[in-house]
Design an enzyme around this catalytic site. Structure first.
Site, PDB file in Angstrom:
ATOM      1  N   LYS A 121      13.937  10.773  32.418  1.00 24.24           N
ATOM      2  CA  LYS A 121      14.574  10.761  33.999  1.00 24.24           C
ATOM      3  C   LYS A 121      13.401  11.549  34.948  1.00 24.24           C
ATOM      4  CE  LYS A 121      17.177  12.016  37.454  1.00 24.24           C
ATOM      5  NZ  LYS A 121      17.586  13.147  37.985  1.00 24.24           N
ATOM      6  N   ASP A 139      18.898   7.009  35.917  1.00 25.54           N
ATOM      7  CA  ASP A 139      19.951   7.974  35.331  1.00 25.54           C
ATOM      8  C   ASP A 139      21.348   7.059  35.117  1.00 25.54           C
ATOM      9  OD1 ASP A 139      20.711   7.311  37.695  1.00 25.54           O
ATOM     10  OD2 ASP A 139      20.881   9.509  38.125  1.00 25.54           O
TER      11      ASP A 139
END
Length: 220
Positions: A121, A139
């Site tokens: 991420k 996410d």
DNA sequence: AACTCGGGGCA
DNA sequence: TGCCCAGAGTT
């Protein structure tokens, strides 16, 4: 499943819902962005923002983070939680930047992911926002929103969600996509008790329609 | 895939 | 109080 133009419509709506005061991180330099995103793991954005303003005045280069004792850095970021791991990771990360990348932040997500404390991420955020590299950060919020709306399948892995998004979003909006979807997921399309009846995307939302049907059935 | 790390915010 | 949070690393 939503097609490309429907996905584009969703992102347009999310953009209007997004507050004027854009995430400050967008305008930070790559190194500050990297630090800020690493710090933001498992804590809310406004909590991190409280720390970063003073942090970035004190520390501006990788060398700066290594110049003070570990305990001092820990104190400086203590209020965001997980500070023991994070302060160690940041020092390790800075050392790697100096040793392997000449003190500069690498541009590709493959290189970014080699850094300590940088996962998929974080690497995608920095690569897409700071360097305009092809990537969309996914996410838990982005994943939930994409699955509820019907942009991707429920059983898709994080990687599949990412790839589907990149197929269905026009290239010049990749860097912005995660901000919009994360904000939407955090404050509107929440994990628990989303307010579907007030959602501007209800009419094309797969999960929203299901929930409203259920709600109506429970009433009668 | 499941677990651990952990301070603060919020109900 | 107890639960959750803009994840990553290890097993």
């Amino acid at each position: 499943m939503l097609n490309k133009s429907q996905v584009q419509y969703c992102l347009d709506v999310m953009k209007e819902m997004y507050p004027q005061a854009q995430c400050e991180l967008d305008h930070a330099n790559p190194f500050e962005l990297l630090i800020a995103v690493v710090l933001s793991a498992q804590c809310t954005d406004n909590l991190v923002n409280k720390v970063t303003s003073s942090l970035f005045q004190k520390y501006t280069t990788p060398e700066d983070y290594l110049a003070v004792p570990l305990e001092e850095l820990q104190q400086d970021i203590k209020s965001i939680g997980l500070y023991r791991n994070k302060s160690k990771n940041i020092r390790k990360l800075c050392q790697m930047l100096i040793d392997d990348y000449g003190g500069e932040v690498p541009k590709t997500k493959q290189e970014l992911m080699k850094l300590a404390g940088v996962g998929r991420k974080t690497a995608n955020v920095v690569a897409s926002v700071a360097f305009n590299e092809p990537a969309i950060a996914v996410d838990t919020h982005v994943e939930r929103v994409a699955k509820r709306l019907g942009i991707c399948r429920w059983k898709d892995s994080v990687l599949e969600v990412e790839q589907t998004l990149m197929r269905k979003v026009t290239k010049d909006e990749w860097a912005d996509t995660h901000h919009r979807m994360i904000f939407f997921g955090r404050y509107y399309c929440t994990a628990k008790n989303p307010q579907c009846s007030e959602c501007p995307l209800l009419t094309l939302c797969r999960e929203g329609q299901k929930r409203m049907k259920k709600k109506n059935a429970a009433k009668t």
